[in-house]
Design a protein around this motif. Sequence first.
Motif, PDB file in Angstrom:
ATOM      1  N   MET A   1       0.850  -1.198   0.000  1.00  0.00           N
ATOM      2  CA  MET A   1       0.000   0.000   0.000  1.00  0.00           C
ATOM      3  C   MET A   1       0.885   1.248   0.000  1.00  0.00           C
ATOM      4  N   LEU A   2       0.650   2.140  -0.935  1.00  0.00           N
ATOM      5  CA  LEU A   2       1.410   3.382  -1.031  1.00  0.00           C
ATOM      6  C   LEU A   2       0.612   4.526  -0.419  1.00  0.00           C
ATOM      7  N   ILE A   3       1.241   5.223   0.515  1.00  0.00           N
ATOM      8  CA  ILE A   3       0.606   6.360   1.179  1.00  0.00           C
ATOM      9  C   ILE A   3       1.376   7.633   0.838  1.00  0.00           C
ATOM     10  N   LEU A   4       0.641   8.654   0.408  1.00  0.00           N
ATOM     11  CA  LEU A   4       1.215   9.977   0.205  1.00  0.00           C
ATOM     12  C   LEU A   4       1.061  10.766   1.495  1.00  0.00           C
ATOM     13  N   GLY A   5       2.170  11.170   2.085  1.00  0.00           N
ATOM     14  CA  GLY A   5       2.150  11.937   3.324  1.00  0.00           C
ATOM     15  C   GLY A   5       2.387  13.416   3.060  1.00  0.00           C
ATOM     16  N   ILE A   6       1.687  14.264   3.826  1.00  0.00           N
ATOM     17  CA  ILE A   6       1.818  15.716   3.693  1.00  0.00           C
ATOM     18  C   ILE A   6       1.979  16.323   5.082  1.00  0.00           C
ATOM     19  N   GLU A   7       2.997  17.171   5.242  1.00  0.00           N
ATOM     20  CA  GLU A   7       3.301  17.798   6.532  1.00  0.00           C
ATOM     21  C   GLU A   7       3.418  19.311   6.369  1.00  0.00           C
ATOM     22  N   SER A   8       2.692  20.069   7.238  1.00  0.00           N
ATOM     23  CA  SER A   8       2.787  21.536   7.190  1.00  0.00           C
ATOM     24  C   SER A   8       2.449  22.148   8.547  1.00  0.00           C
ATOM     25  N   SER A   9       2.901  21.502   9.629  1.00  0.00           N
ATOM     26  CA  SER A   9       2.485  21.944  10.961  1.00  0.00           C
ATOM     27  C   SER A   9       3.193  23.198  11.450  1.00  0.00           C
ATOM     28  N   CYS A  10       4.379  23.490  10.905  1.00  0.00           N
ATOM     29  CA  CYS A  10       5.134  24.642  11.394  1.00  0.00           C
ATOM     30  C   CYS A  10       5.854  25.347  10.242  1.00  0.00           C
TER      31      CYS A  10
END
Length: 332
Positions: A1-10
């Motif tokens: 399973m391929l998951i695209l992760g996105i981070e923008s907390s700071c």
Amino acid sequence: MLILGIESSCDETAAAVVEDGVRIRSSVVASQVSTHAIYGGVVPELASRMHLEVIDPIVVQALAQAGVSLDDIDGIAATRGPGLIGALLVGFSYAKALAWARNLPLAGVNHLEAHICSLQLLDNPPRFPFISLVVSGGHTNIYHVKGPGAFTLMGQTRDDAAGEAFDKVAKMMGLSYPGGPAIEALAKKGDPEKIKFPRSMLGKDNFDFSFSGLKSAVARHLHENPDMSENRPAHVAAGFQMAVIDVLSTKLLAAARDRNCSSIGIAGGVSANRTFVNTLSERAGQHQIKVFYPPLSLCGDNAAMIAARGWEMIRDNQVCGLGDDVYSRVKF
């Protein structure tokens, strides 16, 4: 399973593709450090605007680096909190729109849980159960990690986080931002025994932290000793850093003994401090406890850890709807 992760907390915009929660296919991070450095800290409005500018090209780059297209992605994971509300909204809203348009499941990831999951991306990750410290500019928390997704908060800072204390002391001393690397570099030239700073809450029967008193002690020393000639700045940096390390190490080892764990994992921005890592590893080894820590690329905020935690959540059907919102703070 391929998951695209996105981070923008700071102040980092990041995207990554992770396979089955353990294999990093790509990881792209756009840092804003140079923008915020002149202010000595993150300016929330600037951070939000910069996320807006780069989030789409960062996602495109992560997909290209992984050698996949959106048609290959099985789910999307994005940081939901804690963090700066404006910054979080950029990444989470982008992820919601993408998940809706592609009819993909969406995981709204807790940023702190994701830092712990960064340890599962190691070639030789710690076995459950283990003790984990999430230590950064915004958090200093100890968890008992009993299994995937099973995090029990044991202790946390009651005021400043360890990374925040590093930044503030560095600013007092006229050093660059972020303060952690600047303090560690200067401390290598000093003697940690020359200037003794307090170790707060070591005598308390809990796993909480307090660094505001230490920060105040450094400020008082600098005020009372304005002559910073010769090696005095290096001694101040070394003494301050060792005070933080002593408190973190003592609390972690006590937590491991309390829960009968033979492994300790550290994650978050301050885990990039190799003086801390080496000191903790040496002390833990005396008690037959092994220390695990991520590579430098996974110490700071990144999307690979978000995808890793998101894979667990999507697997367990812990998914978000379009009406779900971000949050700035969370209580375990």
